[in-house]
Scaffold this motif. Structure first.
Motif, PDB file in Angstrom:
ATOM      1  N   GLN A 140       8.605  -0.980 -17.132  1.00 56.66           N
ATOM      2  CA  GLN A 140       9.244  -1.213 -15.835  1.00 56.66           C
ATOM      3  C   GLN A 140       8.154  -1.644 -14.866  1.00 56.66           C
ATOM      4  N   VAL A 141       8.335  -2.809 -14.259  1.00 56.79           N
ATOM      5  CA  VAL A 141       7.410  -3.289 -13.240  1.00 56.79           C
ATOM      6  C   VAL A 141       8.004  -2.974 -11.870  1.00 56.79           C
ATOM      7  N   VAL A 142       7.214  -2.268 -11.064  1.00 57.15           N
ATOM      8  CA  VAL A 142       7.639  -1.906  -9.710  1.00 57.15           C
ATOM      9  C   VAL A 142       7.253  -3.071  -8.795  1.00 57.15           C
ATOM     10  N   ALA A 143       8.225  -3.955  -8.586  1.00 59.39           N
ATOM     11  CA  ALA A 143       7.947  -5.236  -7.926  1.00 59.39           C
ATOM     12  C   ALA A 143       7.448  -5.083  -6.496  1.00 59.39           C
ATOM     13  N   ASP A 144       7.922  -4.068  -5.779  1.00 58.98           N
ATOM     14  CA  ASP A 144       7.535  -3.940  -4.364  1.00 58.98           C
ATOM     15  C   ASP A 144       6.256  -3.134  -4.152  1.00 58.98           C
ATOM     16  N   ALA A 145       5.579  -2.751  -5.242  1.00 56.77           N
ATOM     17  CA  ALA A 145       4.257  -2.130  -5.124  1.00 56.77           C
ATOM     18  C   ALA A 145       3.177  -3.160  -5.433  1.00 56.77           C
TER      19      ALA A 145
ATOM     20  N   LEU B  72       9.445  14.932  -4.301  1.00 58.17           N
ATOM     21  CA  LEU B  72       9.547  13.464  -4.359  1.00 58.17           C
ATOM     22  C   LEU B  72      10.292  12.913  -3.145  1.00 58.17           C
ATOM     23  N   VAL B  73      11.331  13.616  -2.694  1.00 49.83           N
ATOM     24  CA  VAL B  73      12.050  13.196  -1.484  1.00 49.83           C
ATOM     25  C   VAL B  73      11.084  13.171  -0.300  1.00 49.83           C
ATOM     26  N   GLU B  74      10.270  14.211  -0.187  1.00 53.06           N
ATOM     27  CA  GLU B  74       9.306  14.274   0.922  1.00 53.06           C
ATOM     28  C   GLU B  74       8.332  13.095   0.869  1.00 53.06           C
ATOM     29  N   VAL B  75       7.904  12.727  -0.337  1.00 49.54           N
ATOM     30  CA  VAL B  75       6.986  11.588  -0.500  1.00 49.54           C
ATOM     31  C   VAL B  75       7.681  10.299  -0.063  1.00 49.54           C
ATOM     32  N   LEU B  76       8.926  10.115  -0.485  1.00 48.86           N
ATOM     33  CA  LEU B  76       9.665   8.909  -0.102  1.00 48.86           C
ATOM     34  C   LEU B  76       9.919   8.833   1.403  1.00 48.86           C
ATOM     35  N   MET B  77      10.186   9.967   2.019  1.00 50.70           N
ATOM     36  CA  MET B  77      10.505   9.991   3.449  1.00 50.70           C
ATOM     37  C   MET B  77       9.248  10.002   4.329  1.00 50.70           C
ATOM     38  N   GLY B  78       8.102  10.340   3.686  1.00 46.14           N
ATOM     39  CA  GLY B  78       6.852  10.454   4.432  1.00 46.14           C
ATOM     40  C   GLY B  78       6.407   9.142   4.944  1.00 46.14           C
TER      41      GLY B  78
ATOM     42  N   GLN C 180     -12.578  -9.276  -4.455  1.00 43.71           N
ATOM     43  CA  GLN C 180     -11.439  -8.394  -4.720  1.00 43.71           C
ATOM     44  C   GLN C 180     -11.580  -7.059  -3.978  1.00 43.71           C
ATOM     45  N   GLY C 181     -12.810  -6.598  -3.810  1.00 41.65           N
ATOM     46  CA  GLY C 181     -13.074  -5.374  -3.059  1.00 41.65           C
ATOM     47  C   GLY C 181     -12.725  -4.107  -3.822  1.00 41.65           C
ATOM     48  N   PRO C 182     -12.930  -2.946  -3.167  1.00 42.18           N
ATOM     49  CA  PRO C 182     -12.687  -1.658  -3.815  1.00 42.18           C
ATOM     50  C   PRO C 182     -11.190  -1.337  -3.916  1.00 42.18           C
ATOM     51  N   LEU C 183     -10.884  -0.418  -4.826  1.00 42.63           N
ATOM     52  CA  LEU C 183      -9.523   0.121  -4.891  1.00 42.63           C
ATOM     53  C   LEU C 183      -9.224   0.845  -3.581  1.00 42.63           C
ATOM     54  N   LEU C 184      -7.952   0.975  -3.268  1.00 34.50           N
ATOM     55  CA  LEU C 184      -7.545   1.739  -2.085  1.00 34.50           C
ATOM     56  C   LEU C 184      -8.189   3.120  -2.133  1.00 34.50           C
ATOM     57  N   SER C 185      -8.860   3.502  -1.076  1.00 32.86           N
ATOM     58  CA  SER C 185      -9.569   4.792  -1.069  1.00 32.86           C
ATOM     59  C   SER C 185      -8.612   5.969  -1.182  1.00 32.86           C
ATOM     60  N   GLU C 186      -7.383   5.800  -0.723  1.00 33.00           N
ATOM     61  CA  GLU C 186      -6.387   6.872  -0.813  1.00 33.00           C
ATOM     62  C   GLU C 186      -6.090   7.247  -2.263  1.00 33.00           C
TER      63      GLU C 186
ATOM     64  N   LYS D 205       0.833  -1.196   0.000  1.00 36.32           N
ATOM     65  CA  LYS D 205       0.000   0.000   0.000  1.00 36.32           C
ATOM     66  C   LYS D 205       0.873   1.253   0.000  1.00 36.32           C
ATOM     67  N   ARG D 206       1.876   1.280   0.876  1.00 34.58           N
ATOM     68  CA  ARG D 206       2.778   2.429   0.961  1.00 34.58           C
ATOM     69  C   ARG D 206       3.411   2.710  -0.401  1.00 34.58           C
ATOM     70  N   ASN D 207       3.918   1.669  -1.045  1.00 36.22           N
ATOM     71  CA  ASN D 207       4.614   1.848  -2.312  1.00 36.22           C
ATOM     72  C   ASN D 207       3.666   2.254  -3.437  1.00 36.22           C
ATOM     73  N   ALA D 208       2.469   1.675  -3.471  1.00 38.85           N
ATOM     74  CA  ALA D 208       1.491   2.065  -4.500  1.00 38.85           C
ATOM     75  C   ALA D 208       1.108   3.530  -4.335  1.00 38.85           C
TER      76      ALA D 208
END
Length: 190
Positions: free
Chosen positions: A134-139, A184-190, A63-69, A35-38
């Protein structure tokens, strides 16, 4: 082969089936990590104005709804999401395939749940159609570690570049000293 960086100007983001039920089937990583990575990818797309396509499968079923975020971060993309009716390979859904083509981008960042079903088939289809993927494997993740490993190996053998959220965001940023890089740094560190 020379390295050509994915940027906000040449790439698009595809987020496939980040649904609460489907994410609950994953054991190769944690729900929170996926979830964090997505959400980091969604926030990066917003900062860089990346064309973004969201899709879900059978939201009214297990399957349910998409993440509300995702609705909060990318409201118009969420409203325009492609709601598939059980089609496994999102690229076999005409609306999704049209939305991907409408981005006008040949470089695609792809993350999905699960990697062994929802990610692998569109990734293979897109590479076969000449897209650079590019596939983001950890998302994403899979129901088992073995399923995840096999899916990632299969995609890589077919020409997909495997990456991680941090690695991809750094590539997109290019420099942390730009206004976008600082965000982007702030997003990664958030």
């Amino acid at each position: 082969m020379t390295f050509q960086r994915f940027t906000g100007e040449n790439a698009a983001l595809l987020l496939i089936d980040h649904q609460v039920g489907t994410m609950g089937w994953v054991t190769s990583t944690t729900f929170e990590e996926m979830k964090r990575n997505a959400l980091i990818l969604a926030k990066a797309a917003k900062i860089l104005k990346l064309p973004t396509v969201l899709t879900s499968s059978m939201e009214d079923a297990a399957q349910g709804p998409l993440l509300s975020e995702l609705e909060t971060i990318l409201p118009s993309e969420f409203a325009a999401r492609i709601q598939r009716v059980g089609i496994v390979n999102a690229m076999d859904d005409e609306q999704f395939a049209s939305a991907v083509q409408a981005t006008g981008r040949k470089r695609l960042i792809l993350a999905g749940v699960t990697n062994d079903v929802c990610t692998v088939y569109p990734a293979l289809s897109l590479v076969s159609q000449g897209y650079e993927v590019q596939v983001v494997a950890d998302a994403g993740g899979s129901p088992t570690k073995m399923a995840d490993d096999i899916a990632l190996r299969r995609m890589e053998r077919a020409g997909v570049t495997l990456t991680t959220t941090n690695q991809l965001v750094a590539e997109l940023a290019g420099s942390w000293s730009t206004p976008e890089g600082g965000q982007l740094v702030e997003v990664l560190m958030g």
